[in-house]
Motif scaffolding. Structure first.
Motif, PDB file in Angstrom:
ATOM      1  N   ASN A 125       0.806  -1.227   0.000  1.00  0.00           N
ATOM      2  CA  ASN A 125       0.000   0.000   0.000  1.00  0.00           C
ATOM      3  C   ASN A 125       0.837   1.274   0.000  1.00  0.00           C
ATOM      4  O   ASN A 125       0.310   2.358  -0.268  1.00  0.00           O
ATOM      5  CB  ASN A 125      -0.939   0.015   1.213  1.00  0.00           C
ATOM      6  CG  ASN A 125      -1.988  -1.077   1.132  1.00  0.00           C
ATOM      7  OD1 ASN A 125      -2.350  -1.518   0.037  1.00  0.00           O
ATOM      8  ND2 ASN A 125      -2.477  -1.531   2.279  1.00  0.00           N
ATOM      9  N   ASN A 129      -0.875   4.565  -6.766  1.00  0.00           N
ATOM     10  CA  ASN A 129      -1.477   4.024  -7.987  1.00  0.00           C
ATOM     11  C   ASN A 129      -0.678   4.377  -9.234  1.00  0.00           C
ATOM     12  O   ASN A 129      -0.682   3.633 -10.218  1.00  0.00           O
ATOM     13  CB  ASN A 129      -2.913   4.529  -8.136  1.00  0.00           C
ATOM     14  CG  ASN A 129      -3.845   3.928  -7.099  1.00  0.00           C
ATOM     15  OD1 ASN A 129      -3.585   2.840  -6.579  1.00  0.00           O
ATOM     16  ND2 ASN A 129      -4.925   4.628  -6.778  1.00  0.00           N
ATOM     17  N   SER A 130       0.010   5.511  -9.194  1.00  0.00           N
ATOM     18  CA  SER A 130       0.806   5.939 -10.346  1.00  0.00           C
ATOM     19  C   SER A 130       2.023   5.048 -10.577  1.00  0.00           C
ATOM     20  O   SER A 130       2.663   5.123 -11.623  1.00  0.00           O
ATOM     21  CB  SER A 130       1.267   7.387 -10.156  1.00  0.00           C
ATOM     22  OG  SER A 130       2.038   7.512  -8.968  1.00  0.00           O
ATOM     23  N   ARG A 132       1.913   1.552 -10.106  1.00  0.00           N
ATOM     24  CA  ARG A 132       1.449   0.169 -10.156  1.00  0.00           C
ATOM     25  C   ARG A 132       0.479   0.015 -11.320  1.00  0.00           C
ATOM     26  O   ARG A 132      -0.090   0.981 -11.808  1.00  0.00           O
ATOM     27  CB  ARG A 132       0.799  -0.251  -8.837  1.00  0.00           C
ATOM     28  CG  ARG A 132      -0.321   0.625  -8.366  1.00  0.00           C
ATOM     29  CD  ARG A 132      -0.507   0.567  -6.847  1.00  0.00           C
ATOM     30  NE  ARG A 132      -0.662  -0.785  -6.342  1.00  0.00           N
ATOM     31  CZ  ARG A 132      -0.520  -1.106  -5.049  1.00  0.00           C
ATOM     32  NH1 ARG A 132      -0.206  -0.184  -4.157  1.00  0.00           N
ATOM     33  NH2 ARG A 132      -0.686  -2.339  -4.642  1.00  0.00           N
ATOM     34  N   ARG A 133       0.307  -1.215 -11.772  1.00  0.00           N
ATOM     35  CA  ARG A 133      -0.588  -1.457 -12.900  1.00  0.00           C
ATOM     36  C   ARG A 133      -1.043  -2.913 -12.884  1.00  0.00           C
ATOM     37  O   ARG A 133      -0.452  -3.759 -12.205  1.00  0.00           O
ATOM     38  CB  ARG A 133       0.108  -1.146 -14.224  1.00  0.00           C
ATOM     39  CG  ARG A 133       1.191  -2.148 -14.617  1.00  0.00           C
ATOM     40  CD  ARG A 133       1.894  -1.766 -15.908  1.00  0.00           C
ATOM     41  NE  ARG A 133       2.855  -2.795 -16.314  1.00  0.00           N
ATOM     42  CZ  ARG A 133       3.688  -2.690 -17.345  1.00  0.00           C
ATOM     43  NH1 ARG A 133       3.695  -1.576 -18.079  1.00  0.00           N
ATOM     44  NH2 ARG A 133       4.518  -3.678 -17.651  1.00  0.00           N
ATOM     45  N   GLU A 140      -1.099  -8.025 -10.681  1.00  0.00           N
ATOM     46  CA  GLU A 140      -0.627  -6.672 -10.415  1.00  0.00           C
ATOM     47  C   GLU A 140       0.893  -6.595 -10.472  1.00  0.00           C
ATOM     48  O   GLU A 140       1.594  -7.536 -10.099  1.00  0.00           O
ATOM     49  CB  GLU A 140      -1.111  -6.205  -9.039  1.00  0.00           C
ATOM     50  CG  GLU A 140      -0.867  -4.730  -8.771  1.00  0.00           C
ATOM     51  CD  GLU A 140      -1.531  -4.230  -7.502  1.00  0.00           C
ATOM     52  OE1 GLU A 140      -1.700  -3.007  -7.369  1.00  0.00           O
ATOM     53  OE2 GLU A 140      -1.877  -5.075  -6.644  1.00  0.00           O
TER      54      GLU A 140
END
Length: 302
Positions: A125, A129-130, A132-133, A140
């Motif tokens: 965590n 988000n920028s 990870r994909r 993931e």
């Protein structure tokens, strides 16, 4: 789409030049005599086969780093303020994965004869988000550069000489690449690797030893680079470059005699004690290939 395989770093040094270029007025360190230990175990070195298409050396025309070049190069050495290797787990690991990390910690402490510590795991965590994909296959991935530069490089654990992050999730280095096994900054003595692709889909009791062997090879190889060792073309050696998991599986977990001599000039451990410790480790953990290699070296020095 291109793929990066195992910290693709091409290291150039000349095997044909036994002398390091001298700088006027600079006094070079005297090269130590080769100890009998290294002369004895040299007979157990296995010559590399001619590379074929797909092999690392087929596409990377590397030259070897001689002992003389290594000895006179700039590389880290343990000091009273920098003498601990750290492992930083990143993610949510199951019991088998935790056991592999524990065994990797034990192995690296024996392999480098330096105190090795595993830090508390970091949650996935912490990665925004920028960085990870999700892949087309539905799993993931984390951006390796973020883990390296924004997390691991910022950590300053006590007396750190080298640090290796181990990610539970798959890694990618940039948007246009499929994946990467890991990424490292040898200047900063920090690296991050993923266990995701070492597990053949899922880590089980059946493939545990194979996956552990892969993790031990990759960890000792990458930290070896942090201590200044280049890719080895002298013999089948854990410091060989690799282009695939198949090639990694074929490479030895053993350091060849030349690379052992380099490492020992940096970390002045007792070679016979290290060899005995490694043999006991491989035997205890049923890693037959490693045990047989250490046993052969022990037999030849007695």
């Amino acid at each position: 789409m291109k793929k990066i395989i195992l910290f693709l770093l091409i290291l150039f040094s000349s095997c044909n030049k036994e002398k390091v270029k001298e700088t006027p007025g600079k006094i070079l360190k005297e090269i130590p005599q080769e100890a009998s230990y290294f002369k004895q175990i040299k007979s157990n070195d296995v010559k590399l086969a001619e590379p074929v298409y797909g092999d690392w050396l087929f596409s990377h025309k590397e030259k070897c780093q001689t002992f003389e070049q290594y000895f006179r190069s700039k590389h880290i050495v343990p000091t009273t303020d920098a003498n601990i290797i750290y492992i930083r787990p990143i993610g949510n690991f199951n019991s088998l994965q935790k056991k592999q990390i524990q065994l990797t910690n034990e192995y690296l402490e024996i392999y480098f004869q330096l105190k090795t510590k595993t830090l508390a795991p970091i949650s996935n965590n912490v990665v925004p988000n920028s960085a990870r994909r999700m892949t087309a296959e539905g799993h993931e991935q984390l951006l390796a550069g973020y883990l390296l530069n924004d997390i691991l490089k910022e950590e300053k654990p006590l007396n750190r000489i080298a640090s290796m992050g181990l990610s539970e999730l798959d890694l990618y280095p940039k948007p246009e690449w499929n994946y990467v096994f890991g990424l490292a900054s040898y200047r900063d003595k920090v690296g991050v690797s993923s266990i995701y692709r070492l597990q053949d889909g899922e880590l089980t009791s059946e493939n545990f030893n194979l996956c552990l062997s892969r993790l031990l090879k990759i960890s000792s190889h990458e930290i070896g680079h942090m201590f200044g060792l280049h890719h080895c073309i002298n013999a089948n050696c854990v410091m060989n470059g690799t282009n695939s998991m198949e090639e990694t599986d074929m490479h030895s977990i053993r350091l060849c005699s030349v690379c052992q001599r380099k490492l020992n000039s940096c970390i002045p451990y007792d070679n016979k004690k290290r060899l005995s410790d490694l043999e006991k480790y491989f035997k205890k953990n049923d890693l037959i290939d490693g045990f047989d290699l250490m046993k052969k070296d022990i037999e030849i020095i007695q």
